[in-house]
Design a protein around this motif. Structure first.
Motif, short mmCIF file in Angstrom:
data_model
loop_
_atom_site.label_atom_id
_atom_site.label_comp_id
_atom_site.label_asym_id
_atom_site.label_seq_id
_atom_site.Cartn_x
_atom_site.Cartn_y
_atom_site.Cartn_z
N MET A 252 12.05 7.24 1.68
CA MET A 252 11.70 6.55 0.43
C MET A 252 10.30 5.96 0.51
O MET A 252 9.56 5.95 -0.48
CB MET A 252 12.73 5.46 0.14
N ALA A 253 9.92 5.44 1.69
CA ALA A 253 8.56 4.93 1.86
C ALA A 253 7.54 6.06 1.73
O ALA A 253 6.49 5.89 1.11
CB ALA A 253 8.42 4.24 3.22
N ARG A 254 7.86 7.22 2.29
CA ARG A 254 6.98 8.39 2.15
C ARG A 254 6.77 8.73 0.68
O ARG A 254 5.65 8.98 0.23
CB ARG A 254 7.60 9.60 2.85
N GLU A 255 7.88 8.76 -0.06
CA GLU A 255 7.81 9.10 -1.48
C GLU A 255 6.99 8.09 -2.26
O GLU A 255 6.20 8.45 -3.14
CB GLU A 255 9.23 9.19 -2.05
N ARG A 256 7.14 6.81 -1.94
CA ARG A 256 6.39 5.78 -2.64
C ARG A 256 4.90 5.90 -2.34
O ARG A 256 4.05 5.76 -3.24
CB ARG A 256 6.91 4.39 -2.27
N LEU A 257 4.53 6.15 -1.09
CA LEU A 257 3.13 6.31 -0.74
C LEU A 257 2.53 7.52 -1.44
O LEU A 257 1.41 7.48 -1.94
CB LEU A 257 2.98 6.44 0.78
N GLN A 258 3.29 8.61 -1.48
CA GLN A 258 2.81 9.81 -2.16
C GLN A 258 2.58 9.54 -3.64
O GLN A 258 1.58 9.97 -4.22
CB GLN A 258 3.81 10.95 -1.98
N ALA A 259 3.52 8.82 -4.26
CA ALA A 259 3.38 8.50 -5.68
C ALA A 259 2.16 7.63 -5.95
O ALA A 259 1.55 7.70 -7.03
CB ALA A 259 4.65 7.79 -6.18
N ASN A 260 1.78 6.82 -4.95
CA ASN A 260 0.62 5.94 -5.11
C ASN A 260 -0.68 6.59 -4.63
O ASN A 260 -1.73 5.94 -4.60
CB ASN A 260 0.85 4.64 -4.33
N GLY A 261 -0.62 7.88 -4.27
CA GLY A 261 -1.82 8.59 -3.87
C GLY A 261 -2.34 8.22 -2.50
O GLY A 261 -3.53 8.35 -2.23
N VAL A 262 -1.47 7.75 -1.62
CA VAL A 262 -1.88 7.39 -0.27
C VAL A 262 -1.43 8.50 0.68
O VAL A 262 -0.23 8.73 0.85
CB VAL A 262 -1.27 6.04 0.17
N GLU A 263 -2.37 9.17 1.31
CA GLU A 263 -2.06 10.33 2.14
C GLU A 263 -1.81 9.93 3.60
O GLU A 263 -2.65 10.14 4.48
CB GLU A 263 -3.19 11.35 2.05
N GLN A 264 -0.68 9.31 3.82
CA GLN A 264 -0.21 9.07 5.18
C GLN A 264 1.28 9.32 5.18
O GLN A 264 1.94 9.14 4.15
CB GLN A 264 -0.55 7.65 5.65
#
Length: 322
Positions: free
Chosen positions: A287-299
């Motif tokens: 879920m943290a991965r998905e949230r970062l991806q949605a926010n445009g953060v590539e980690q």
């Protein structure tokens, strides 16, 4: 959770104020996590130790030096009993250092960077996990660069993404939580005045017995020093990114208000707040991965633990009716 079992936490935030390595959201990260632990998980505030490199509330301010961090973690583990839940949240710089293991001349190992640059390495975290009493769990959440693999030889459950990318946000409001090895070496060399590229020499000169085990004991391939390495254990690592990536320290937009924060810490805290039910370690990371991806953060956050703990409840949160 059985009555009487303890849940303890050590929270470390390093902003490196007034240095060229300064970050802005790391202390905010651990203060927010303290609130989450108390309000969402019901931890006793007296069982949470906070270490920050700037006063952050509370009368007992402890600087997050390498020695102080290891002391706090060691004391927490020494107090642990079967069934206890231990948690370590680190927000600050991470780095990669040349491996000292025999046969790995080109390999790099992971470390976190305390405020005094006394590196704490993957071997130190492995040693802490090995000291854990059977039946207790030790969860590490590291919001730092190159944090994948921070517990030496822990099994990868969620690892490098199929999309190869070195972590960086698509905006100008972030700073990587990484200090290059060359910068650390230069800083330590200026303190020791020793002419060598062997970082262990500098750390041993400056910190002696408080330096990382990686530089104090012969590791070879790890099997001699840590014969129990490959056995399933209850060490659990939620890393902010893959070993070859950076983690983002996000700053608020100019004039927009708000506080600085670590992208991964914020993603995990948001996920936990939005889900009142229990989440597994695997679910928290995905879920943290998905949230970062949605926010445009590539980690790409990763999970390292035994098969059993991958689907165990994050921090073994007690049943709501307990």
């Amino acid at each position: 959770m059985e009555e009487g079992k303890k849940r303890m936490a050590v929270l470390v935030g390093c902003n490196y104020p007034n240095t060229q390595n300064e970050l802005h959201g790391c202390i905010n990260d651990v203060l927010t996590m303290r609130d989450v632990l108390v309000n969402h998980f019901g931890l006793d505030l007296s069982h949470i130790q906070l270490l920050t490199d700037a006063p952050a509330g509370g009368s007992d301010h402890i600087m997050p030096t390498g020695a102080n961090i290891k002391k706090a973690l060691g004391e927490m583990i020494d107090q642990a009993e079967p069934g206890d839940v231990l948690f370590f949240h680190y927000s600050g710089h991470g780095t990669r250092i040349p491996s000292v293991k025999h046969g790995h001349p080109f390999r790099q190992d992971e470390a976190i960077v305390p405020c005094d640059f006394n590196l704490i390495t993957d071997v130190d975290f492995r040693q802490l996990v090995n000291r854990l009493p059977k039946g207790a769990s030790f969860t590490i959440l590291s919001d730092s660069c190159h944090s994948g693999g921070l517990i030496d030889k822990e099994k990868e459950q969620i690892g490098p993404s199929t999309i190869t990318a070195r972590g960086s946000a698509h905006s100008d409001d972030h700073k990587p939580k990484s200090i290059p090895f060359a910068t650390i070496l230069q800083h330590l060399s200026s303190l020791t005045s020793i002419c060598t590229h062997e970082i262990g020499t500098h750390l041993l000169e400056l910190f002696g017995s408080e330096a990382s085990l990686k530089f104090r004991l012969p590791l070879h391939d790890g099997s001699i020093l840590w014969p129990e390495l490959l056995k399933p254990d209850d060490g659990i690592l939620l890393s902010g990114c893959q070993a070859n990536e950076t983690s983002a320290d996000m700053s608020p937009s100019p004039g927009g208000g708000g506080k600085a924060y670590g992208a991964f810490s914020n993603a995990v805290q948001t996920v936990l707040k939005e889900h009142s039910g229990q989440l597994s370690n695997r679910q928290v990371v995905m879920m943290a991965r998905e949230r970062l991806q949605a926010n445009g953060v590539e980690q790409h956050p990763c999970l390292y633990c035994s098969d059993k703990n991958a689907d165990a409840v994050f921090l073994w949160q007690p049943q709501e009716n307990n």
